[in-house]
Design an enzyme around this catalytic site. Structure first.
Site, PDB file in Angstrom:
ATOM      1  N   LYS A   1       0.952  -1.642  -0.048  1.00 30.62           N
ATOM      2  CA  LYS A   1       0.159  -0.154   0.024  1.00 30.62           C
ATOM      3  C   LYS A   1       1.034   0.753   0.101  1.00 30.62           C
ATOM      4  O   LYS A   1       1.890   1.464   0.444  1.00 30.62           O
ATOM      5  CB  LYS A   1      -0.559  -0.091   1.050  1.00 30.62           C
ATOM      6  CG  LYS A   1      -2.580   0.729   0.850  1.00 30.62           C
ATOM      7  CD  LYS A   1      -3.001   0.516   2.531  1.00 30.62           C
ATOM      8  CE  LYS A   1      -4.412   1.188   2.445  1.00 30.62           C
ATOM      9  NZ  LYS A   1      -5.239   0.669   3.893  1.00 30.62           N
TER      10      LYS A   1
HETATM   11  O1  G3P Z   1      -8.494   2.313   4.949  1.00 28.86           O
HETATM   12  C1  G3P Z   1      -8.918   3.109   5.230  1.00 28.86           C
HETATM   13  C2  G3P Z   1      -9.792   3.142   6.531  1.00 28.86           C
HETATM   14  O2  G3P Z   1      -9.043   3.280   7.052  1.00 28.86           O
HETATM   15  C3  G3P Z   1     -10.342   5.012   6.926  1.00 28.86           C
HETATM   16  O3  G3P Z   1     -11.192   4.841   7.979  1.00 28.86           O
HETATM   17  O4  G3P Z   1     -12.568   4.897   9.186  1.00 28.86           O
HETATM   18  O5  G3P Z   1      -9.762   5.497   9.874  1.00 28.86           O
HETATM   19  O6  G3P Z   1     -11.581   6.882   7.827  1.00 28.86           O
HETATM   20  P1  G3P Z   1     -11.371   5.673   8.470  1.00 28.86           P
END
Ligand code: G3P
Length: 222
Positions: A83
């Site tokens: 990634k």
């Molecule tokens: O895969 C990306 C994700 O982990 C971000 O999620 O909820 O931290 O915005 P969030």
């Protein structure tokens, strides 16, 4: 649509894997840090639980170091997807890694222009963040729709992974929009199972049966 779990927590991954509907896992440096183990160790454990694409993110900021780190992460297991962030260096690294046959998930995508760049660089996956766009008052799902259209227009093979999904509606709307993959926290995947009429219906079926046959199982959690 493929379902990925967006977690590095082994208990959550074991529970999800037991359901048989988890196609892969995404992690990021924040999620890895939460579990307290170095990335190599945690990714290896994750690969032992889920048989599917497992995204492991580089923490380098220069393209040379990203390529080096990415290659070393890819050595952990054949299912590891490197990634890289959607920066200029991240795109240079993606190009180089993709040309050498590595699979790269380009993350932190917040615009259609960025998604177009990632596809041109040969990304295996693009990760647009739906919830974080909603957080700043934009419509995150619009971005998914735009990327689906753009990739279809040009036949790009890059898979669209709807990330930062915070609710069951986010998952459904991503599927309607045509995202190839949805990655979600454990609690969102768990919530996808739930419907009040399923619980009510099951309770009634078992009650009716037991009135006649007296040996129906007691519904759990109803
Ligand atoms: O895969 C990306 C994700 O982990 C971000 O999620 O909820 O931290 O915005 P969030």
């Amino acid at each position: 649509m493929k379902f990925f779990l967006d977690t590095a927590n082994l208990d959550e991954l074991k529970k999800g894997a037991a359901w048989g509907i988890v196609d892969g896992v995404t992690t990021n440096p924040s999620l890895i840090a939460k579990e307290g183990n170095p990335i190599e160790e945690q990714i290896k454990k994750i690969c032992d639980i889920v048989d599917g694409d497992i995204s492991a993110e580089v923490i380098a900021v220069t393209h040379r170091e990203m390529v080096e780190q990415g290659k070393s992460l890819a050595k952990i297991h054949k299912n590891v997807v490197i990634k890289c962030p959607l920066t200029r260096d991240g795109i240079i690294a993606t190009n180089e890694l993709a040309k050498s046959g590595y699979r790269v998930n380009v993350t932190l995508c917040f615009s259609a222009a960025q998604a177009l760049i990632a596809a041109k660089a040969g990304a295996y996956i693009i990760s647009p963040f739906v919830g974080r766009l909603d957080d700043i008052g934009q419509d995150g799902m619009d971005l998914i729709r735009q990327i689906v259209t753009i990739y279809e227009n040009y036949g790009y093979k890059t898979k669209i992974l709807a990330a930062s999904l915070r609710s069951t509606n986010h998952v459904i709307d991503s599927a309607i929009a045509g995202a190839h993959i949805g990655t979600m926290p454990f609690k969102v995947m768990d919530a996808l199972f739930t419907h009040v009429l399923t619980d009510k219906g099951l309770e009634q079926f078992l009650k009716d049966y037991s009135k006649v046959f007296h040996d129906a199982p007691v519904p759990v959690g109803v």
